[in-house]
Design an enzyme around this catalytic site. Structure first.
Site, PDB file in Angstrom:
ATOM      1  N   LYS A 173      35.417  23.906  16.359  1.00  0.00           N
ATOM      2  CA  LYS A 173      34.026  24.161  16.708  1.00  0.00           C
ATOM      3  C   LYS A 173      33.335  25.099  15.723  1.00  0.00           C
ATOM      4  O   LYS A 173      32.142  25.075  15.562  1.00  0.00           O
ATOM      5  CB  LYS A 173      33.949  24.785  18.110  1.00  0.00           C
ATOM      6  CG  LYS A 173      34.240  23.789  19.222  1.00  0.00           C
ATOM      7  CD  LYS A 173      34.132  24.436  20.582  1.00  0.00           C
ATOM      8  CE  LYS A 173      34.610  23.468  21.658  1.00  0.00           C
ATOM      9  NZ  LYS A 173      34.690  23.994  22.978  1.00  0.00           N
TER      10      LYS A 173
HETATM   11  N1  GLU Z   1      37.292  21.170  28.859  1.00  0.00           N
HETATM   12  C1  GLU Z   1      38.346  20.681  28.041  1.00  0.00           C
HETATM   13  C2  GLU Z   1      38.042  20.933  26.586  1.00  0.00           C
HETATM   14  O1  GLU Z   1      36.944  21.235  26.221  1.00  0.00           O
HETATM   15  C3  GLU Z   1      38.597  19.186  28.203  1.00  0.00           C
HETATM   16  C4  GLU Z   1      39.080  18.881  29.564  1.00  0.00           C
HETATM   17  C5  GLU Z   1      39.518  17.446  29.812  1.00  0.00           C
HETATM   18  O2  GLU Z   1      38.924  16.508  29.278  1.00  0.00           O
HETATM   19  O3  GLU Z   1      40.433  17.296  30.598  1.00  0.00           O
HETATM   20  O4  GLU Z   1      38.917  20.835  25.770  1.00  0.00           O
END
Ligand code: GLU
Length: 283
Positions: free
Chosen positions: A253
């Site tokens: 990111k």
């Molecule tokens: N929130 C998680 C992330 O940003 C992804 C969760 C999921 O897709 O299970 O990596």
């Protein structure tokens, strides 16, 4: 409309980048191809790392790219009470124990033991607090020592027996969550860990197909175990490839050259971004 429900579940800890765009497009397409529903969930329980600015930008970027999802967007931070039900169910079965360790104590213990197996959450917990007696636990709690709650993974596996799940790319997978040790289920601030929140939310939102990057493949063993002990349905899974930079490293990111905000500012179009993300725009 089919009964396929997919979700894109970003954590707003940074700007959307090409890798997450690929994941969002993959997920929307999986729903669209099946005539199903596409949801977005903001995974913002880690309030120290998530920022409103990132969330706003993320939603704006997804709209700009032309994605369409079913409203309302679920924000985990607005549903914190829901996770208490899941925690209660686990506590009632005796599957959680308090862990008073600090990160440093865990690292010291691992170093002293001279071994460092890793799982989806980093080094595997050496089990220090698992062997505390009930009296020791009570004393520390009444002394006000902060504690997280961990899943007693061996007890859970003993309860459920061998579990499997299905991945659309890799077929039937036998889960071995015990190799990752006793993961945190509730953090020291009382908030649910990623594993609990994601499993419970996929259930609450009726998600039938979880699409996400291969980096979360191993974590699915833990989610499968949680589904079994919480009495939830198991969705189908499709873990997709991760986008790599020219040196073969995962996109992050913080890399400015791949974040969508910078690329938009530099004049790229939605079509340019889709091509850069390796997405077949006619798909
Ligand atoms: N929130 C998680 C992330 O940003 C992804 C969760 C999921 O897709 O299970 O990596």
């Amino acid at each position: 409309m089919s009964d396929i429900v997919t979700r894109f579940a970003p954590s707003p800890t940074g700007y959307l980048h090409l890798g997450t765009v690929y994941s969002a497009l993959f997920t929307e397409n999986a729903a669209r191809e099946a005539g199903g529903r596409f949801l977005i969930r903001i995974e913002d329980t880690d309030q120290g790392r998530c920022r409103q600015e990132f969330e706003d930008q993320l939603i704006d970027d997804l709209k700009w790219l032309g994605l369409e999802w079913e409203e309302p967007i679920r924000r985990q931070s607005e549903h914190l009470d829901d996770y208490q039900d899941a925690l209660m169910k686990l506590r009632e079965q005796g599957l959680l124990y308090p862990c008073f360790c600090t990160r440093k104590e865990i690292m010291d213990e691992i170093e002293a033991a001279g071994m460092a197996p890793h799982g989806p959450d980093g080094p595997v917990y050496p089990g220090t607090c698992k062997i505390l007696t009930p009296a020791e636990r009570e004393k520390r709690i009444s002394d006000g020592v902060a504690f997280a709650e961990r899943l007693d993974v061996n007890a859970a596996v003993e309860m459920t027996g061998t579990l499997t799940w299905h991945d659309r790319a890799k077929g039937t997978i036998t889960a071995h969550p015990e190799r990752f040790g006793d993961g945190i289920i509730a953090r020291k601030d009382g908030l649910p860990s990623y594993h609990l929140a994601v499993t419970w939310d996929d259930h609450i939102q009726g998600v039938t197909l979880v699409t996400r990057g291969e980096d979360l493949f191993d974590a699915t063993d833990i989610h499968r175990l949680l589904q079994a002990v919480l009495g939830l349905n198991t969705p189908d899974y499709h873990h997709h490839k991760l986008l790599l930079d020219p040196d073969g490293r995962r996109l992050a990111k913080r890399d400015k050259d791949v974040n969508i905000k910078s690329l938009r500012d530099a004049g790229k179009t939605p079509k340019d971004i889709k091509i850069m993300a390796g997405w077949d725009i006619d798909a």
